[in-house]
Write a protein that holds these residues in place. Structure first.
Motif, PDB file in Angstrom:
ATOM      1  N   ASP A 223       0.990  -1.253   0.157  1.00 19.07           N
ATOM      2  CA  ASP A 223       0.139   0.043   0.084  1.00 19.07           C
ATOM      3  C   ASP A 223       0.889   1.191  -0.101  1.00 19.07           C
ATOM      4  OD1 ASP A 223      -1.717   2.051   0.318  1.00 19.07           O
ATOM      5  OD2 ASP A 223      -2.467   1.260   2.386  1.00 19.07           O
ATOM      6  N   HIS A 224       1.048   1.735  -1.189  1.00 17.68           N
ATOM      7  CA  HIS A 224       2.153   2.969  -1.310  1.00 17.68           C
ATOM      8  C   HIS A 224       1.532   4.070  -0.887  1.00 17.68           C
ATOM      9  CE1 HIS A 224      -0.627   3.022  -4.913  1.00 17.68           C
ATOM     10  NE2 HIS A 224      -0.138   4.158  -5.091  1.00 17.68           N
ATOM     11  N   ASN A 225       0.458   4.375  -0.479  1.00 19.57           N
ATOM     12  CA  ASN A 225      -0.258   5.503   0.128  1.00 19.57           C
ATOM     13  C   ASN A 225      -0.266   5.368   1.836  1.00 19.57           C
ATOM     14  OD1 ASN A 225      -0.671   6.941  -2.282  1.00 19.57           O
ATOM     15  ND2 ASN A 225      -2.526   5.569  -2.725  1.00 19.57           N
ATOM     16  N   GLN A 226       0.123   4.166   2.308  1.00 23.63           N
ATOM     17  CA  GLN A 226       0.124   3.869   3.725  1.00 23.63           C
ATOM     18  C   GLN A 226       1.111   5.023   4.385  1.00 23.63           C
ATOM     19  OE1 GLN A 226       0.721  -0.196   4.907  1.00 23.63           O
ATOM     20  NE2 GLN A 226       2.075   0.710   6.883  1.00 23.63           N
ATOM     21  N   GLN A 227       0.646   5.542   5.536  1.00 20.61           N
ATOM     22  CA  GLN A 227       1.408   6.694   5.942  1.00 20.61           C
ATOM     23  C   GLN A 227       2.500   5.966   6.950  1.00 20.61           C
ATOM     24  OE1 GLN A 227      -0.383   9.565   8.133  1.00 20.61           O
ATOM     25  NE2 GLN A 227       1.459  10.916   8.370  1.00 20.61           N
ATOM     26  N   THR A 228       3.779   6.274   6.876  1.00 23.33           N
ATOM     27  CA  THR A 228       4.687   5.771   7.578  1.00 23.33           C
ATOM     28  C   THR A 228       4.662   6.081   9.144  1.00 23.33           C
ATOM     29  OG1 THR A 228       6.092   5.679   5.967  1.00 23.33           O
ATOM     30  CG2 THR A 228       7.398   5.335   7.928  1.00 23.33           C
ATOM     31  N   VAL A 229       4.497   5.230   9.944  1.00 23.44           N
ATOM     32  CA  VAL A 229       4.524   5.420  11.285  1.00 23.44           C
ATOM     33  C   VAL A 229       5.631   5.227  12.156  1.00 23.44           C
ATOM     34  CG1 VAL A 229       2.993   4.531  13.608  1.00 23.44           C
ATOM     35  CG2 VAL A 229       1.771   4.500  11.183  1.00 23.44           C
ATOM     36  N   HIS A 230       5.940   6.351  12.622  1.00 24.23           N
ATOM     37  CA  HIS A 230       7.450   6.323  13.562  1.00 24.23           C
ATOM     38  C   HIS A 230       6.764   6.242  15.066  1.00 24.23           C
ATOM     39  CE1 HIS A 230      10.047   6.963  10.239  1.00 24.23           C
ATOM     40  NE2 HIS A 230       9.323   8.052   9.617  1.00 24.23           N
ATOM     41  N   ILE A 231       7.477   5.317  15.448  1.00 25.88           N
ATOM     42  CA  ILE A 231       7.214   4.913  16.999  1.00 25.88           C
ATOM     43  C   ILE A 231       8.261   5.811  17.707  1.00 25.88           C
ATOM     44  CG2 ILE A 231       7.039   3.271  18.623  1.00 25.88           C
ATOM     45  CD1 ILE A 231       6.147   1.123  16.904  1.00 25.88           C
ATOM     46  N   VAL A 232       7.474   6.700  18.643  1.00 18.97           N
ATOM     47  CA  VAL A 232       8.404   7.420  19.443  1.00 18.97           C
ATOM     48  C   VAL A 232       8.786   6.906  20.729  1.00 18.97           C
ATOM     49  CG1 VAL A 232       8.382   9.477  20.833  1.00 18.97           C
ATOM     50  CG2 VAL A 232       7.264   9.646  18.904  1.00 18.97           C
ATOM     51  N   THR A 233       9.973   6.839  21.153  1.00 20.77           N
ATOM     52  CA  THR A 233      10.734   6.066  22.171  1.00 20.77           C
ATOM     53  C   THR A 233      11.210   6.921  23.158  1.00 20.77           C
ATOM     54  OG1 THR A 233      13.210   5.746  21.586  1.00 20.77           O
ATOM     55  CG2 THR A 233      11.396   4.265  20.494  1.00 20.77           C
ATOM     56  N   PRO A 234      11.360   6.676  24.403  1.00 24.80           N
ATOM     57  CA  PRO A 234      12.069   7.497  25.630  1.00 24.80           C
ATOM     58  C   PRO A 234      13.230   7.755  25.304  1.00 24.80           C
ATOM     59  CG  PRO A 234      10.783   5.355  26.622  1.00 24.80           C
ATOM     60  CD  PRO A 234      10.975   5.434  24.914  1.00 24.80           C
ATOM     61  N   TYR A 235      14.102   6.990  24.301  1.00 23.97           N
ATOM     62  CA  TYR A 235      15.614   7.461  23.901  1.00 23.97           C
ATOM     63  C   TYR A 235      15.779   8.240  22.968  1.00 23.97           C
ATOM     64  CZ  TYR A 235      14.930   3.041  26.455  1.00 23.97           C
ATOM     65  OH  TYR A 235      14.574   1.973  27.283  1.00 23.97           O
ATOM     66  N   ASP A 236      14.821   8.813  22.360  1.00 23.63           N
ATOM     67  CA  ASP A 236      15.019   9.806  21.161  1.00 23.63           C
ATOM     68  C   ASP A 236      15.551  10.769  21.469  1.00 23.63           C
ATOM     69  OD1 ASP A 236      13.561   7.618  19.995  1.00 23.63           O
ATOM     70  OD2 ASP A 236      11.863   8.752  19.296  1.00 23.63           O
ATOM     71  N   ASP A 237      15.242  11.733  22.480  1.00 27.90           N
ATOM     72  CA  ASP A 237      15.684  12.914  22.811  1.00 27.90           C
ATOM     73  C   ASP A 237      17.213  12.897  23.030  1.00 27.90           C
ATOM     74  OD1 ASP A 237      13.138  14.190  22.362  1.00 27.90           O
ATOM     75  OD2 ASP A 237      12.626  14.190  24.521  1.00 27.90           O
ATOM     76  N   ILE A 238      17.526  12.033  23.864  1.00 24.49           N
ATOM     77  CA  ILE A 238      18.926  12.035  24.075  1.00 24.49           C
ATOM     78  C   ILE A 238      19.833  11.609  22.792  1.00 24.49           C
ATOM     79  CG2 ILE A 238      20.570  10.361  25.628  1.00 24.49           C
ATOM     80  CD1 ILE A 238      18.459   9.597  27.000  1.00 24.49           C
ATOM     81  N   ILE A 239      19.155  10.808  21.946  1.00 20.47           N
ATOM     82  CA  ILE A 239      19.961  10.376  20.606  1.00 20.47           C
ATOM     83  C   ILE A 239      19.914  11.482  19.869  1.00 20.47           C
ATOM     84  CG2 ILE A 239      19.718   9.216  18.607  1.00 20.47           C
ATOM     85  CD1 ILE A 239      18.506   6.752  19.956  1.00 20.47           C
ATOM     86  N   LEU A 240      18.937  12.692  19.918  1.00 21.34           N
ATOM     87  CA  LEU A 240      19.028  13.873  18.867  1.00 21.34           C
ATOM     88  C   LEU A 240      20.309  14.604  19.723  1.00 21.34           C
ATOM     89  CD1 LEU A 240      15.267  14.372  18.087  1.00 21.34           C
ATOM     90  CD2 LEU A 240      17.091  13.526  16.685  1.00 21.34           C
ATOM     91  N   GLN A 241      20.339  14.718  20.836  1.00 19.75           N
ATOM     92  CA  GLN A 241      21.194  15.496  21.564  1.00 19.75           C
ATOM     93  C   GLN A 241      22.770  15.013  21.121  1.00 19.75           C
ATOM     94  OE1 GLN A 241      20.477  15.721  25.834  1.00 19.75           O
ATOM     95  NE2 GLN A 241      18.625  16.562  25.420  1.00 19.75           N
ATOM     96  N   ASN A 243      23.331  13.622  18.573  1.00 14.82           N
ATOM     97  CA  ASN A 243      23.817  13.918  17.043  1.00 14.82           C
ATOM     98  C   ASN A 243      24.207  15.386  16.856  1.00 14.82           C
ATOM     99  OD1 ASN A 243      23.216  13.608  14.150  1.00 14.82           O
ATOM    100  ND2 ASN A 243      21.805  15.515  14.385  1.00 14.82           N
ATOM    101  N   ASN A 244      23.969  16.191  17.585  1.00 15.63           N
ATOM    102  CA  ASN A 244      24.416  17.623  17.736  1.00 15.63           C
ATOM    103  C   ASN A 244      26.142  17.461  18.226  1.00 15.63           C
ATOM    104  OD1 ASN A 244      21.976  18.737  16.997  1.00 15.63           O
ATOM    105  ND2 ASN A 244      21.287  19.181  19.032  1.00 15.63           N
ATOM    106  N   GLN A 245      26.352  16.868  18.946  1.00 12.46           N
ATOM    107  CA  GLN A 245      27.635  16.571  19.566  1.00 12.46           C
ATOM    108  C   GLN A 245      28.322  15.707  18.366  1.00 12.46           C
ATOM    109  OE1 GLN A 245      27.881  14.592  23.419  1.00 12.46           O
ATOM    110  NE2 GLN A 245      25.868  15.482  24.124  1.00 12.46           N
ATOM    111  N   LEU A 246      27.872  14.862  17.793  1.00 13.18           N
ATOM    112  CA  LEU A 246      28.340  13.959  16.654  1.00 13.18           C
ATOM    113  C   LEU A 246      28.720  15.014  15.640  1.00 13.18           C
ATOM    114  CD1 LEU A 246      29.413  11.238  15.606  1.00 13.18           C
ATOM    115  CD2 LEU A 246      26.921  11.032  14.590  1.00 13.18           C
ATOM    116  N   ASN A 247      28.051  15.868  15.055  1.00 12.82           N
ATOM    117  CA  ASN A 247      28.328  16.840  14.264  1.00 12.82           C
ATOM    118  C   ASN A 247      29.400  17.788  14.410  1.00 12.82           C
ATOM    119  OD1 ASN A 247      25.932  15.861  12.603  1.00 12.82           O
ATOM    120  ND2 ASN A 247      24.672  17.594  13.016  1.00 12.82           N
ATOM    121  N   ASP A 248      29.615  18.013  15.708  1.00  9.66           N
ATOM    122  CA  ASP A 248      30.989  18.807  15.762  1.00  9.66           C
ATOM    123  C   ASP A 248      32.320  18.272  15.786  1.00  9.66           C
ATOM    124  OD1 ASP A 248      29.038  21.190  16.548  1.00  9.66           O
ATOM    125  OD2 ASP A 248      28.960  20.551  18.617  1.00  9.66           O
ATOM    126  N   THR A 249      32.216  16.955  15.539  1.00  8.69           N
ATOM    127  CA  THR A 249      33.493  16.039  15.439  1.00  8.69           C
ATOM    128  C   THR A 249      33.874  16.317  13.995  1.00  8.69           C
ATOM    129  OG1 THR A 249      32.457  14.118  14.927  1.00  8.69           O
ATOM    130  CG2 THR A 249      32.718  14.794  17.517  1.00  8.69           C
TER     131      THR A 249
END
Length: 390
Positions: A223-241, A243-249
């Motif tokens: 079903d190509h019109n099926q919307q992609t569902v991303h499950i939010v987890t308790p670890y997402d915010d830390i991983i995104l933080q 990512n910012n540190q990773l970019n600085d390297t």
């Protein structure tokens, strides 16, 4: 007359001598070119490639398919990054084609190579996000044939060589018979997997399954019109933080270094444009061995034994580093490298918990592009000693 004959003979001898010298010089150049070609195309015997050519229908009705490809790219890369093949190093190469779009040249069969085989995940993301749809003629046989002939497929059959074609019009359309294209793929050990965007039975009736069967590939209907569902987890915010540190390297260098550094930021932004969870998926990819930017980042480049930082001109470095001595620059790179490895390990550790959380909170098995791709890759990978372990 005698004088004329002597001049003619001398001219002929001179011409013959020059021709011989030119021929010898030409042969020398050709030998050098061949030697260079052999050297540059030599493949590490301890490396196994996963080569994936994505052939996407970009006609009017395929907005949902393109949206899924954009939304699911990083999860697909993440799953592939877990690949193992005995003691070998794994490299992922992705090529991208669009077909069936009225904006494409009719003389090319409404087919365009968007990107040849590339290991540059930022470039792949950039080109994917730039795709737009427009009505057109969908010639499946033509785009398969084009991808077989244009791409630099590995000759050795130990590598995993896959074509994925997705669309919703009959597989039989166009100037190239799909059976001929598929037979050619089979002879080159390239497996064709077909993804019909619509009803499963309709895909069979319009020869999408047969197109895959010829090369022992997988046929899927999504079903190509099926919307992609991303499950939010308790670890997402830390991983995104992280990512910012990773970019600085990242330490850019070279003529295109600053531009490629900006491209990295743009693709972070594209991922966030879908959802924070999609940005998390991209961050996970950036912690994998598949995300390598040795063409513009000094840290990744330094991992290559053949790279010499001393050969990088000062003007090709960021302004803040140009006055450093070679010893200071090497020390700076070493410190940034250590920091990056620590950040990436933290991301991978958090991702283990994230994957477990998602598994426990998934409601049903998806019938989307990601599921079709990964199912086929893993199934066909097993035939060549590839395994997947997290």
């Amino acid at each position: 007359m005698k004088r004329f004959m002597i001049c003619s003979i001398l001219s002929l001898l001179t011409y013959t001598s020059c021709t011989a010298k030119n021929k010898k010089h030409s042969e020398l150049i050709t030998h050098k070119e061949k030697t260079h070609e052999i050297h540059t195309t030599k493949t590490d015997p301890n490396t196994r490639h996963i080569q994936v050519a994505l052939l996407l229908d970009t006609s009017n009705s395929m907005d949902g398919l393109i949206d899924q490809a954009k939304a699911q790219l990083w999860e697909i890369v993440n799953e592939l990054s877990y690949a193992k093949c005995e003691h070998n190093r794994i490299k992922l190469q992705i090529a991208l084609y669009e077909y069936g779009n009225d904006g494409l040249p009719s003389r090319e069969g409404f087919v365009r190579q968007v990107l040849p085989f590339s290991e540059d995940l930022d470039e792949i993301s950039k080109e994917l996000f730039a795709l737009t749809t427009n009505g057109g003629n969908e010639y499946c046989g033509k785009v398969i044939n084009t991808s077989i002939n244009q791409l630099d497929w590995k000759k050795n059959n130990d590598h995993l060589k896959l074509i994925f074609i997705a669309g919703n019009e009959p597989f039989t359309q166009g100037p190239v018979n799909y059976t001929d294209a598929a037979t050619d793929a089979l002879e080159k050990d390239i497996t064709i997997n077909t993804i019909f965007c619509g009803n499963y039975r309709q895909g069979i009736d319009t020869m999408w399954k047969h197109g895959a069967d010829i090369t022992h590939g997988e046929y899927s209907a999504i079903d190509h019109n099926q919307q992609t569902v991303h499950i939010v987890t308790p670890y997402d915010d830390i991983i995104l933080q992280l990512n910012n540190q990773l970019n600085d390297t990242y330490i850019y260098y070279g003529n295109r270094g600053a531009q490629k550094r900006e491209l990295q930021r743009e693709q972070d932004s594209n991922a966030r444009g879908y959802s924070a969870a999609n940005a998390v998926s991209r961050t996970i990819s950036k912690s994998s061995t598949f995300y390598n930017n040795k063409s513009w980042d000094l840290i990744d480049a330094s991992e290559d034994e053949s790279f010499e930082v001393e050969e990088v001109a000062k003007e090709e470095l960021p302004a803040a580093l140009r006055e450093k001595s070679k010893a200071e620059l090497k020390q700076y790179i070493a410190e940034k490298s250590k920091k990056r490895k620590n950040i990436q390990q933290k991301i991978r550790d958090l991702n283990e918990k994230r994957v477990g959380y998602i598994k426990n909170h998934s409601k049903k098995e998806d019938t989307n592009l990601e599921a079709a791709l990964l199912n086929a890759i893993k199934k066909q990978g097993q035939k060549k000693a590839f395994t997947w372990e997290k």
